[in-house]
Design a protein around this motif. Structure first.
Motif, PDB file in Angstrom:
ATOM      1  N   TYR A 134     125.690   3.540 -29.819  1.00 35.32           N
ATOM      2  CA  TYR A 134     124.573   2.910 -30.528  1.00 35.32           C
ATOM      3  C   TYR A 134     123.350   2.767 -29.631  1.00 35.32           C
ATOM      4  O   TYR A 134     122.233   2.908 -30.094  1.00 35.32           O
ATOM      5  CB  TYR A 134     124.955   1.581 -31.187  1.00 35.32           C
TER       6      TYR A 134
ATOM      7  N   LYS B 296     118.315  -1.742 -38.713  1.00 34.70           N
ATOM      8  CA  LYS B 296     118.920  -0.857 -39.712  1.00 34.70           C
ATOM      9  C   LYS B 296     117.991  -0.691 -40.916  1.00 34.70           C
ATOM     10  O   LYS B 296     117.745   0.423 -41.370  1.00 34.70           O
ATOM     11  CB  LYS B 296     120.268  -1.431 -40.139  1.00 34.70           C
TER      12      LYS B 296
ATOM     13  N   CYS C  53     121.000   6.395 -36.169  1.00 32.75           N
ATOM     14  CA  CYS C  53     120.901   5.014 -35.721  1.00 32.75           C
ATOM     15  C   CYS C  53     121.588   4.085 -36.748  1.00 32.75           C
ATOM     16  O   CYS C  53     122.363   3.209 -36.378  1.00 32.75           O
ATOM     17  CB  CYS C  53     119.425   4.648 -35.595  1.00 32.75           C
TER      18      CYS C  53
ATOM     19  N   GLU D 218     125.388   4.407 -36.499  1.00 33.33           N
ATOM     20  CA  GLU D 218     125.938   3.719 -35.315  1.00 33.33           C
ATOM     21  C   GLU D 218     125.879   2.203 -35.483  1.00 33.33           C
ATOM     22  O   GLU D 218     126.798   1.502 -35.099  1.00 33.33           O
ATOM     23  CB  GLU D 218     125.195   4.149 -34.053  1.00 33.33           C
ATOM     24  N   LEU D 219     124.792   1.714 -36.061  1.00 33.16           N
ATOM     25  CA  LEU D 219     124.673   0.272 -36.277  1.00 33.16           C
ATOM     26  C   LEU D 219     125.702  -0.211 -37.304  1.00 33.16           C
ATOM     27  O   LEU D 219     126.246  -1.301 -37.175  1.00 33.16           O
ATOM     28  CB  LEU D 219     123.254  -0.095 -36.679  1.00 33.16           C
TER      29      LEU D 219
ATOM     30  N   VAL E 252     128.891  -0.741 -35.525  1.00 30.18           N
ATOM     31  CA  VAL E 252     128.875  -1.988 -34.751  1.00 30.18           C
ATOM     32  C   VAL E 252     129.144  -3.171 -35.682  1.00 30.18           C
ATOM     33  O   VAL E 252     129.866  -4.105 -35.320  1.00 30.18           O
ATOM     34  CB  VAL E 252     127.520  -2.173 -34.030  1.00 30.18           C
TER      35      VAL E 252
END
Length: 107
Positions: A10, A70, A98, A101-102, A105
């Motif tokens: 991330y 996001k 992005c 990946e967020l 998380v």
């Protein structure tokens, strides 16, 4: 023996988004037709940088930053998809990466 700093996926995605966004701004800062795209890109870069700092400092605001980042990346990718410039496609891809990946998380 020395330690090798590792970057998470991330953080790499956030950095790539910032880099590609800066390239887009450089390419279109003088183009009056791209004012909205450039403004959204500036916001996206700001959120990505803040999110990177929050991750690196283990800040308690990370959750809020992730959601803001996001949302900004989603908005940017949607706007960039409207244009047929290579740099717009590249930045839209970075924004979508992005977001992916967020989401991981947040999972």
């Amino acid at each position: 023996m020395s330690l090798i700093p590792l970057k998470s996926d991330y953080c790499v995605a956030l950095e790539q988004c910032v880099n590609d966004g800066q390239q887009l701004i450089t390419a279109f800062k003088e183009n009056p037709e791209m004012v909205k795209c450039v403004a959204l890109t500036k916001d996206c870069i700001e959120f990505c940088v803040e999110c990177l700092h929050a991750f690196e400092s283990a800040s308690f605001e990370r959750g809020e930053m992730i959601h803001s980042c996001k949302d900004s990346c989603i908005t940017c990718s949607e706007e960039c998809d409207k244009y047929d410039f290579e740099i717009c496609r590249k930045f839209a891809y970075s924004c979508r990466r992005c977001v992916e990946e967020l989401n991981l998380v947040l999972a």
